[in-house]
Motif scaffolding. Structure first.
Motif, PDB file in Angstrom:
ATOM      1  N   ALA A 146       0.839  -1.206   0.000  1.00 50.25           N
ATOM      2  CA  ALA A 146       0.000   0.000   0.000  1.00 50.25           C
ATOM      3  C   ALA A 146       0.873   1.255   0.000  1.00 50.25           C
ATOM      4  N   GLY A 147       1.977   1.209   0.755  1.00 49.21           N
ATOM      5  CA  GLY A 147       2.872   2.369   0.849  1.00 49.21           C
ATOM      6  C   GLY A 147       3.556   2.677  -0.466  1.00 49.21           C
ATOM      7  N   GLU A 148       3.877   1.640  -1.230  1.00 54.24           N
ATOM      8  CA  GLU A 148       4.532   1.843  -2.531  1.00 54.24           C
ATOM      9  C   GLU A 148       3.561   2.412  -3.553  1.00 54.24           C
ATOM     10  N   ARG A 149       2.256   2.181  -3.306  1.00 57.52           N
ATOM     11  CA  ARG A 149       1.236   2.596  -4.270  1.00 57.52           C
ATOM     12  C   ARG A 149       0.776   4.042  -4.078  1.00 57.52           C
ATOM     13  N   SER A 150       0.589   4.486  -2.813  1.00 57.53           N
ATOM     14  CA  SER A 150       0.064   5.846  -2.596  1.00 57.53           C
ATOM     15  C   SER A 150       0.422   6.333  -1.183  1.00 57.53           C
ATOM     16  N   THR A 151       0.209   7.642  -0.948  1.00 56.90           N
ATOM     17  CA  THR A 151       0.488   8.189   0.389  1.00 56.90           C
ATOM     18  C   THR A 151      -0.552   7.634   1.375  1.00 56.90           C
ATOM     19  N   PRO A 152      -0.154   7.422   2.634  1.00 61.59           N
ATOM     20  CA  PRO A 152      -1.079   6.778   3.577  1.00 61.59           C
ATOM     21  C   PRO A 152      -2.312   7.620   3.897  1.00 61.59           C
ATOM     22  N   ASP A 153      -3.478   6.949   3.999  1.00 60.79           N
ATOM     23  CA  ASP A 153      -4.684   7.639   4.458  1.00 60.79           C
ATOM     24  C   ASP A 153      -4.718   7.595   5.989  1.00 60.79           C
ATOM     25  N   ARG A 154      -5.810   8.084   6.590  1.00 60.61           N
ATOM     26  CA  ARG A 154      -5.856   8.206   8.057  1.00 60.61           C
ATOM     27  C   ARG A 154      -5.717   6.837   8.740  1.00 60.61           C
ATOM     28  N   PHE A 155      -6.273   5.774   8.137  1.00 60.02           N
ATOM     29  CA  PHE A 155      -6.165   4.440   8.745  1.00 60.02           C
ATOM     30  C   PHE A 155      -4.742   3.887   8.592  1.00 60.02           C
ATOM     31  N   GLU A 156      -4.160   4.140   7.417  1.00 60.85           N
ATOM     32  CA  GLU A 156      -2.835   3.563   7.145  1.00 60.85           C
ATOM     33  C   GLU A 156      -1.750   4.175   8.026  1.00 60.85           C
ATOM     34  N   LEU A 157      -2.107   5.248   8.747  1.00 61.36           N
ATOM     35  CA  LEU A 157      -1.144   5.856   9.680  1.00 61.36           C
ATOM     36  C   LEU A 157      -1.128   5.135  11.031  1.00 61.36           C
ATOM     37  N   GLU A 158      -2.024   4.158  11.191  1.00 62.07           N
ATOM     38  CA  GLU A 158      -2.081   3.417  12.462  1.00 62.07           C
ATOM     39  C   GLU A 158      -0.840   2.527  12.646  1.00 62.07           C
ATOM     40  N   GLN A 159      -0.638   2.074  13.896  1.00 62.40           N
ATOM     41  CA  GLN A 159       0.491   1.198  14.219  1.00 62.40           C
ATOM     42  C   GLN A 159       0.240  -0.225  13.712  1.00 62.40           C
ATOM     43  N   VAL A 160       1.329  -0.971  13.558  1.00 62.72           N
ATOM     44  CA  VAL A 160       1.236  -2.359  13.075  1.00 62.72           C
ATOM     45  C   VAL A 160       0.309  -3.194  13.964  1.00 62.72           C
ATOM     46  N   GLU A 161       0.333  -2.965  15.290  1.00 61.23           N
ATOM     47  CA  GLU A 161      -0.499  -3.762  16.221  1.00 61.23           C
ATOM     48  C   GLU A 161      -1.985  -3.623  15.878  1.00 61.23           C
ATOM     49  N   PHE A 162      -2.372  -2.418  15.464  1.00 59.99           N
ATOM     50  CA  PHE A 162      -3.761  -2.167  15.058  1.00 59.99           C
ATOM     51  C   PHE A 162      -4.134  -3.122  13.918  1.00 59.99           C
ATOM     52  N   PHE A 163      -3.267  -3.205  12.903  1.00 59.82           N
ATOM     53  CA  PHE A 163      -3.575  -4.046  11.741  1.00 59.82           C
ATOM     54  C   PHE A 163      -3.468  -5.531  12.065  1.00 59.82           C
ATOM     55  N   GLU A 164      -2.626  -5.877  13.037  1.00 57.60           N
ATOM     56  CA  GLU A 164      -2.566  -7.284  13.473  1.00 57.60           C
ATOM     57  C   GLU A 164      -3.909  -7.678  14.086  1.00 57.60           C
ATOM     58  N   ARG A 165      -4.496  -6.783  14.865  1.00 56.31           N
ATOM     59  CA  ARG A 165      -5.819  -7.081  15.461  1.00 56.31           C
ATOM     60  C   ARG A 165      -6.880  -7.193  14.355  1.00 56.31           C
ATOM     61  N   VAL A 166      -6.782  -6.287  13.366  1.00 56.02           N
ATOM     62  CA  VAL A 166      -7.736  -6.306  12.245  1.00 56.02           C
ATOM     63  C   VAL A 166      -7.629  -7.648  11.506  1.00 56.02           C
ATOM     64  N   ARG A 167      -6.389  -8.047  11.218  1.00 53.95           N
ATOM     65  CA  ARG A 167      -6.188  -9.315  10.483  1.00 53.95           C
ATOM     66  C   ARG A 167      -6.739 -10.510  11.277  1.00 53.95           C
ATOM     67  N   SER A 168      -6.433 -10.546  12.588  1.00 52.09           N
ATOM     68  CA  SER A 168      -6.933 -11.657  13.418  1.00 52.09           C
ATOM     69  C   SER A 168      -8.454 -11.704  13.420  1.00 52.09           C
ATOM     70  N   GLN A 169      -9.061 -10.529  13.470  1.00 52.04           N
ATOM     71  CA  GLN A 169     -10.530 -10.481  13.481  1.00 52.04           C
ATOM     72  C   GLN A 169     -11.108 -11.016  12.174  1.00 52.04           C
ATOM     73  N   TYR A 170     -10.498 -10.658  11.053  1.00 50.50           N
ATOM     74  CA  TYR A 170     -10.966 -11.197   9.764  1.00 50.50           C
ATOM     75  C   TYR A 170     -10.881 -12.732   9.770  1.00 50.50           C
ATOM     76  N   LEU A 171      -9.782 -13.262  10.281  1.00 54.65           N
ATOM     77  CA  LEU A 171      -9.618 -14.724  10.294  1.00 54.65           C
ATOM     78  C   LEU A 171     -10.633 -15.369  11.226  1.00 54.65           C
ATOM     79  N   GLN A 172     -10.951 -14.669  12.316  1.00 51.39           N
ATOM     80  CA  GLN A 172     -11.981 -15.171  13.245  1.00 51.39           C
ATOM     81  C   GLN A 172     -13.357 -15.154  12.576  1.00 51.39           C
ATOM     82  N   ILE A 173     -13.650 -14.074  11.853  1.00 51.52           N
ATOM     83  CA  ILE A 173     -14.932 -13.985  11.135  1.00 51.52           C
ATOM     84  C   ILE A 173     -15.054 -15.158  10.154  1.00 51.52           C
ATOM     85  N   ALA A 174     -13.944 -15.453   9.456  1.00 55.75           N
ATOM     86  CA  ALA A 174     -13.958 -16.571   8.492  1.00 55.75           C
ATOM     87  C   ALA A 174     -14.243 -17.892   9.212  1.00 55.75           C
TER      88      ALA A 174
END
Ligand code: T5A
Length: 208
Positions: A146-174
């Motif tokens: 995403a960083g190579e493609r465009s400048t970060p939006d407000r969400f993309e400025l979050e910390q890696v831990e935030f996205f780790e929680r997001v990813r885990s939640q998606y896998l839980q939903i699945a």
């Protein structure tokens, strides 16, 4: 006959936009009428809300304000695009939907999922996707893409831990919704990702 509602989900830079083009070709091949749309957004009003949600700003945005904006955009989107299309028999292919709210606002922002469920009921009634493709990759790879493609939006400025929680939640939903969700290994080269998506779509078509 009512159309089918397909959503595509995942963390930042997983390749949703890239693979939507592939899904459109698959639908063309099968001569299906469809509408392609996205969230937040999909109507002029909802796109304005998207702009409010994604633009980085100095003012700190409250979690409740963010959640309500997400659902305000969704309400308009369902009213203006999703329901009319499905009722006319067209399939709807949507880049993100309410699973993103459970993942980003629920797991990412640590908001009460009961509250999200109440808003989901209010705004959607019984409307749920028929098929959800969850593109999954390690968070760092997605953020790099995403960083190579465009400048970060407000969400993309979050910390890696935030996205780790997001990813885990998606896998839980699945895991919780095996009839509806298919996890796609999106870390593979594009052709391999699209082979998995094509197979999932064929299985879905056979099942209906
Ligand atoms: N949000 C949204 C919420 O917080 N709550 C909600 O309820 C909803 C609906 C906007 C943001 O809103 C938040 C979540 C989001 O942060 P968005 O526009 O969907 O949502 O934002 P992004 O997830 O950031 O979407 P992107 O457009 O950035 O990423 P995509 O579409 O997943 O990725 P794409 O296709 O642009 O690919 C990224 C790059 O990777 C390459 C592509 O060429 C591109 O350069 N790529 C690959 N490279 C190698 N191998 C592959 N297999 C590749 N596939 C793609």
């Amino acid at each position: 006959m009512r159309g089918k509602f397909i959503t595509i989900e995942g963390t930042e830079g997983v390749g949703k936009t890239t693979n939507i083009q592939f899904i459109q070709s698959w639908m063309d091949k099968h001569k299906l009428a469809y509408a392609t749309t996205r969230e937040p957004g999909g109507t002029p009003l909802a796109e304005q809300i998207r702009e409010l949600l994604l633009s980085p700003r100095e003012e700190s945005v409250s979690n409740s304000a963010e959640l309500l904006m997400v659902f305000a955009a969704r309400a308009q989107h369902i009213y203006q695009v999703i329901e009319p299309s499905l009722s006319e028999g067209a399939w709807v292919l949507c880049d993100r939907f309410t699973d993103a709210t459970y993942a980003y606002q629920g797991a990412g922002r640590l908001m009460d999922t009961g509250l999200i469920a109440e808003l989901e009921m209010m705004v959607q009634g019984s409307l749920r996707p028929d098929l959800t493709l969850i593109l999954d990759i390690p968070v760092q790879i997605g953020l790099k893409r995403a960083g190579e493609r465009s400048t970060p939006d407000r969400f993309e400025l979050e910390q890696v831990e935030f996205f780790e929680r997001v990813r885990s939640q998606y896998l839980q939903i699945a895991k919780d919704n095996p009839q509806r969700c298919v996890v796609i290994d999106a870390s593979k080269p594009l052709e391999a990702v699209q082979a998995q998506i094509g197979a999932a779509l064929e299985r879905f078509l056979e099942s209906i």
